[in-house]
Design a protein around this motif. Sequence first.
Motif, mmCIF file in Angstrom:
data_model
loop_
_atom_site.group_PDB
_atom_site.id
_atom_site.type_symbol
_atom_site.label_atom_id
_atom_site.label_comp_id
_atom_site.label_asym_id
_atom_site.label_seq_id
_atom_site.Cartn_x
_atom_site.Cartn_y
_atom_site.Cartn_z
ATOM 1 N N LEU A 69 45.161 55.710 51.092
ATOM 2 C CA LEU A 69 44.313 54.699 51.410
ATOM 3 C C LEU A 69 43.437 54.403 50.068
ATOM 4 N N ALA A 70 42.919 55.279 49.625
ATOM 5 C CA ALA A 70 41.859 55.096 48.468
ATOM 6 C C ALA A 70 42.668 54.861 47.340
ATOM 7 N N TYR A 71 43.974 55.233 47.168
ATOM 8 C CA TYR A 71 44.854 55.061 46.071
ATOM 9 C C TYR A 71 45.104 53.486 46.012
ATOM 10 N N ALA A 72 45.341 53.035 47.150
ATOM 11 C CA ALA A 72 46.057 51.751 47.355
ATOM 12 C C ALA A 72 44.890 50.650 47.083
ATOM 13 N N VAL A 73 43.598 51.008 47.477
ATOM 14 C CA VAL A 73 42.192 50.066 47.370
ATOM 15 C C VAL A 73 41.977 50.027 45.875
ATOM 16 N N VAL A 74 42.061 51.249 45.309
ATOM 17 C CA VAL A 74 41.851 51.508 43.710
ATOM 18 C C VAL A 74 42.650 50.490 42.975
ATOM 19 N N ARG A 75 43.969 50.490 43.650
ATOM 20 C CA ARG A 75 45.166 49.677 42.783
ATOM 21 C C ARG A 75 44.800 48.360 42.828
ATOM 22 N N VAL A 76 44.523 47.908 43.971
ATOM 23 C CA VAL A 76 44.088 46.323 44.396
ATOM 24 C C VAL A 76 43.100 46.093 43.390
ATOM 25 N N LEU A 77 41.867 46.885 43.405
ATOM 26 C CA LEU A 77 40.555 46.556 42.650
ATOM 27 C C LEU A 77 41.050 46.448 41.083
ATOM 28 N N GLY A 78 41.732 47.426 40.748
ATOM 29 C CA GLY A 78 42.269 47.201 39.348
ATOM 30 C C GLY A 78 43.055 46.055 39.058
ATOM 31 N N GLY A 79 43.979 45.590 39.946
ATOM 32 C CA GLY A 79 44.578 44.150 39.740
ATOM 33 C C GLY A 79 43.715 43.204 39.745
ATOM 34 N N ILE A 80 42.519 43.149 40.627
ATOM 35 C CA ILE A 80 41.647 41.900 40.709
ATOM 36 C C ILE A 80 40.727 42.132 39.361
ATOM 37 N N VAL A 81 40.526 43.073 38.858
ATOM 38 C CA VAL A 81 39.802 43.216 37.420
ATOM 39 C C VAL A 81 40.559 42.769 36.209
ATOM 40 N N LEU A 82 42.016 42.777 36.385
ATOM 41 C CA LEU A 82 42.633 42.454 35.314
ATOM 42 C C LEU A 82 42.894 40.912 35.449
ATOM 43 N N VAL A 83 42.931 40.455 36.664
ATOM 44 C CA VAL A 83 43.129 38.853 36.628
ATOM 45 C C VAL A 83 41.961 38.370 36.701
ATOM 46 N N THR A 84 40.891 38.938 36.725
ATOM 47 C CA THR A 84 39.551 38.254 36.560
ATOM 48 C C THR A 84 39.338 38.118 34.879
#
Length: 209
Positions: A69-84
């Motif tokens: 779950l932590a891996y999935a959360v970090v993955r989504v946060l990383g995607g958000i950072v790139l989009v931002t």
Amino acid sequence: MPSHLPAFLVTTWLLAMLPGAGQTVMIRQVLAGGLRTARGTIAGNAAGLLLWSMAAAASLSAILPASPLAYAVVRVLGGIVLVTLGVRTLTAARSATPDAGSPAGRGRTRTGFPGGFAMGLGTSLGNPKAGVFAVSILPQFVTATGPVFLSSVALGGVWALVNVCWYLLFTWLVHRGRALVTRPAVHRGLGVVTGVVLLVLGVAVAAGA
């Protein structure tokens, strides 16, 4: 072992190209101290990125293997950072480009390889974008079941090497023809291309592609 290495290379290259404090410092160093000073700054910047990577690896190696779950959360946060970053890059490309043609007159410029190294290291360690990348984006390219610490450090080395390659090219271009490199139209064009690709990568990372 690190995975998705081609995507990691593209991502780190684009992030290195983003206009910001790093490029401004490099231009200052070239114009005030020449290529030797710039190379010292590049080496210091790379050392700072390695330190960021090692700090992130120490934390990630304890968290990611134990929690999908932590891996999935970090993955989504990383995607958000790139989009931002992509959105901000496109927005900046539409506005007036900051004057990079006379950076040598702003602030204090350290010359010589040792002075350049100190400037590069300080700029890298003081750059919050580097910390955000190390914590939220670096894990996207590390396998959750492998040696997370070693993989993270290895990717950190690749990240530093990519930055070295880009800044060697960038400072050479500044040295050879600063009128072209600092031209607003060139910055806007790079900003648009970089912003679009970052958006695409961000969506792909968040989706786990």
